[in-house]
Design a protein around this motif. Structure first.
Motif: not given
Length: 278
Positions: A81-105
């Motif tokens: 549920d925490y993944l971001t989906e990339y989709e274009h012309e029927g192609l799909k794969f999921s992305v796990m995004a990195p933290p928004e801040t260096v502190w979060g990293a």
């Protein structure tokens, strides 16, 4: 709920920035998804990862949100549920995004990342875009990887030194040589040092060579699309397709490896390499 699978984990690793890790990770993910596989791409360059920027995604959640949920031990938590989906012309794969801040990293825990990957085992392939260092996180990810794609641009002596030192370090950490796949990026660019010389120095052959195509890469970055959409006729696009197919059993109609563009004779450079590294 789909039946569980054991994912093939492919890490994209380098000892220097700017060697094409992220573009390789994205296009490998896209190529495997095009072949019909379920793919998750994890951006584990936690401080400066740019997969979501490259693909022009706007993730609602990042890996930092996943860590908070795992630590809270919520029973209804599902990492997908925490993944971001990339989709274009029927192609799909999921992305796990990195933290928004260096502190979060800095707050991301290695064991949590391992936990996340264990929960992603339904995917056929999990692609890990790592940063360029032998950190605790990277070592843990290399440990669990099925395949390590060790990528480099071999264009001048310092880059060759970094490439060899990195490979020697992988061997010292006792990663199986069969697990490590050497990839030369920009293999046909004009240069005095040939890939064959580097192979002799390292003691291992490149499993894949990616040709140089700056215009195609620029189109891909500016459009936010993998190369197969931004520059379908590029030799680089075709090379990434071959790379993706090398991790499947679908090898038919694969063209021969890209040959290097003729460069000036490199005998003197071969001797210099031997003097520096032997």
């Amino acid at each position: 709920m789909p039946s569980e699978r054991n994912s093939i984990i492919i890490s994209i690793f380098s000892t220097s920035s700017g060697n094409g890790k992220t573009i390789t990770a994205i296009n490998l993910a896209a190529g495997l998804a095009k072949e019909g596989y379920a793919v998750c791409l994890m951006d584990l360059d936690l401080q400066f990862g740019d997969v979501v920027d490259y693909l022009k995604l706007e993730p609602k959640y990042t890996i930092a949100d996943v860590q908070r949920q795992i630590e809270s031990k919520r029973e209804d938590f599902d990492v997908k549920d925490y993944l971001t989906e990339y989709e274009h012309e029927g192609l799909k794969f999921s992305v796990m995004a990195p933290p928004e801040t260096v502190w979060g990293a800095y707050r991301i825990d290695v064991t949590v990342v391992e936990n996340i990957i264990n929960q992603l085992k339904w995917f056929d392939f999990v692609i890990l875009d790592l940063n360029a260092m032998f950190s605790a996180l990277n070592l843990a990810m290399l440990d669990i990887s099925t395949i390590i794609n060790y990528i480099g641009i071999i264009d001048f002596l310092p880059s060759i030194k970094n490439f060899k030192v990195g490979y020697d370090t992988l061997i010292r950490f006792e990663y199986e040589e069969s697990k490590i796949r050497l990839i030369e990026n920009r293999s046909n660019s004009q240069k005095l040092i040939k890939g064959d010389d580097v192979e002799r120095l390292v003691g291992e052959k490149f499993s894949h060579r990616l040709p140089n195509d700056f215009p195609a890469v620029n189109k891909s970055v500016n459009s936010g699309m993998p190369l197969m959409f931004a520059a379908p006729d590029s030799a680089l696009t075709k090379s990434y397709k071959e790379l993706a197919r090398s991790y499947t059993n679908r090898q038919e109609n694969v063209s021969p490896p890209v040959e290097q563009v003729e460069a000036p004779k490199a005998n003197i450079f071969s001797r210099v390499l031997g003097m520096l590294f032997n």
